[in-house]
Design a protein around this motif. Structure first.
Motif, short mmCIF file in Angstrom:
data_model
loop_
_atom_site.label_atom_id
_atom_site.label_comp_id
_atom_site.label_asym_id
_atom_site.label_seq_id
_atom_site.Cartn_x
_atom_site.Cartn_y
_atom_site.Cartn_z
N ILE A 202 0.40 -1.11 -0.38
CA ILE A 202 -0.21 0.41 0.07
C ILE A 202 1.05 0.75 0.49
O ILE A 202 0.79 2.38 -0.64
CB ILE A 202 -0.73 0.61 1.31
N ILE A 203 1.63 1.23 0.67
CA ILE A 203 2.79 1.98 1.16
C ILE A 203 3.50 2.79 -0.94
O ILE A 203 3.98 4.10 -0.79
CB ILE A 203 3.91 1.81 1.94
N ALA A 264 8.85 10.02 4.52
CA ALA A 264 7.47 10.30 6.06
C ALA A 264 7.02 8.87 6.01
O ALA A 264 6.69 8.32 6.94
CB ALA A 264 6.64 11.06 5.86
N LEU A 265 6.60 8.39 4.36
CA LEU A 265 4.69 7.38 4.37
C LEU A 265 6.08 5.53 4.58
O LEU A 265 5.97 4.84 5.73
CB LEU A 265 5.28 6.73 2.47
N GLN A 266 7.53 5.76 4.24
CA GLN A 266 8.75 4.42 4.29
C GLN A 266 8.81 4.33 5.77
O GLN A 266 8.79 3.73 7.01
CB GLN A 266 9.94 4.99 3.78
N LEU A 267 9.00 6.05 6.92
CA LEU A 267 9.18 5.81 8.23
C LEU A 267 7.71 5.55 8.80
O LEU A 267 8.08 4.37 9.62
CB LEU A 267 9.70 7.41 8.69
N VAL A 268 6.97 5.82 8.49
CA VAL A 268 5.55 5.41 8.81
C VAL A 268 5.30 3.69 9.10
O VAL A 268 4.48 2.77 9.78
CB VAL A 268 3.54 6.12 8.76
N GLY A 269 5.62 3.11 7.29
CA GLY A 269 5.69 1.52 7.21
C GLY A 269 6.88 1.20 8.49
O GLY A 269 6.61 0.00 8.92
N ASN A 270 7.77 1.35 8.87
CA ASN A 270 9.05 0.82 9.21
C ASN A 270 8.36 1.26 10.70
O ASN A 270 9.03 0.04 11.30
CB ASN A 270 10.33 1.37 9.17
N ARG A 271 8.08 2.17 10.62
CA ARG A 271 7.68 2.03 12.45
C ARG A 271 6.93 1.05 12.78
O ARG A 271 6.65 0.21 13.95
CB ARG A 271 6.78 4.01 13.23
N ASP A 272 5.49 1.06 12.38
CA ASP A 272 4.70 -0.08 11.95
C ASP A 272 4.92 -1.45 12.09
O ASP A 272 5.22 -2.44 13.14
CB ASP A 272 3.50 -0.16 11.13
#
Length: 277
Positions: A202-203, A264-272
């Motif tokens: 999705i990201i 930003a999108l990659q950081l959100v995905g990596n954090r989750d």
């Protein structure tokens, strides 16, 4: 003995360095226009083969300060307008494309191949879709809604294919059965179990769709009629009337915006992902 011969063979000695050189040359060739454009945005003049008069932020001040660049609309307004339209197209793709990718990956039903074909059919050039859209919805084509819908149609294949790959790598039936056995309803299973596990796709689909939609020119050129122009149309109409260095600053702002959204999108995905681990 065979291993020593393989190491001494020409392919073993020169193959890897050759591939490395070709890869490095390709990366430099593709990235050089972007780097040169960014560097020139801080130049005061560009008369010869290279920009000169470093270091100035006047070009960036014109863009970020909202100064008109040979037009009635500022570069900043056009940039924000394009970013908003592209974001709206991505949201439409998320609402429509994710369920389509799930249905094709999860179920084996009659006509699934045709659904998959129609999902990637908008890969047709933007100018063709623009003409068809303009003739079919002439009244709608005078508003920004037409651009938003058109962007979502043009970039839907990238979203569907990216998310579908994530779904196909999962055991969807097992995940659904496990969640339902714990008392979760199907909508809750889909939104809290299936979708989060496909976050990587999705990201990736969102990044590709947003980036390509924000810079879409062919469809925008056909459909756009009045009001704030998308950034691609703005640059096309005014690059001959404005300084190229101002245009370089505007494009550089767009590059940075894309980079920030991607990071930003990659950081959100990596954090989750770290939280799940």
């Amino acid at each position: 003995m065979a291993g020593r011969l393989d190491q001494a063979s020409p392919s073993a000695r020169f193959g890897r360095p050759f591939v490395t050189v070709v890869l490095a040359a390709t990366v430099v060739f593709l990235s050089l226009p972007v780097v040169l454009t960014f560097v020139s945005s801080f130049a005061a003049d560009w008369v010869g083969p290279l920009p000169s008069g470093f270091l100035t932020i006047e070009n960036w001040s014109d863009v970020l300060g909202g100064t008109d660049v040979g037009a009635d609309v500022s570069v900043g307004s056009s940039l924000l307008y394009s970013a908003g339209l592209a974001l709206g197209g991505v949201l439409i793709n998320l609402v429509v494309g994710v369920p389509i990718a799930y249905a094709v990956a999860r179920y084996d039903f009659r006509g699934s191949d045709w659904v998959n074909v129609f999902a990637i059919l908008p890969l047709a050039p933007g100018i063709i879709l623009g003409i068809a859209f303009l003739r079919t919805y002439p009244d709608l084509s005078t508003s920004g809604i037409a651009l938003m819908i058109g962007y979502s149609l043009l970039k839907a294949p990238y979203m569907v294919m990216a998310v579908q790959s994530s779904f196909q790598s999962m055991d969807l039936q097992r995940l659904e059965e496990s969640s339902r056995s714990l008392g979760a309803s199907w909508p809750r299973t889909f939104l809290t179990v299936i979708v989060p596990n496909a976050k990587a796709g999705i990201i990736a689909g969102s990044i590709i769709s947003w980036t390509l939609a924000a810079a879409e020119f062919n469809f925008s050129y056909i459909v756009y009629s009045r009001g704030t122009p998308p950034l691609s149309i703005f640059l096309f109409n005014n690059i001959t009337n404005a300084s190229f260095l101002n245009a370089a600053a505007a494009v550089s702002v767009f590059f940075l915006l894309i980079a920030l959204v991607t990071i930003a999108l990659q950081l959100v995905g990596n954090r989750d992902t770290v939280r799940r681990l």
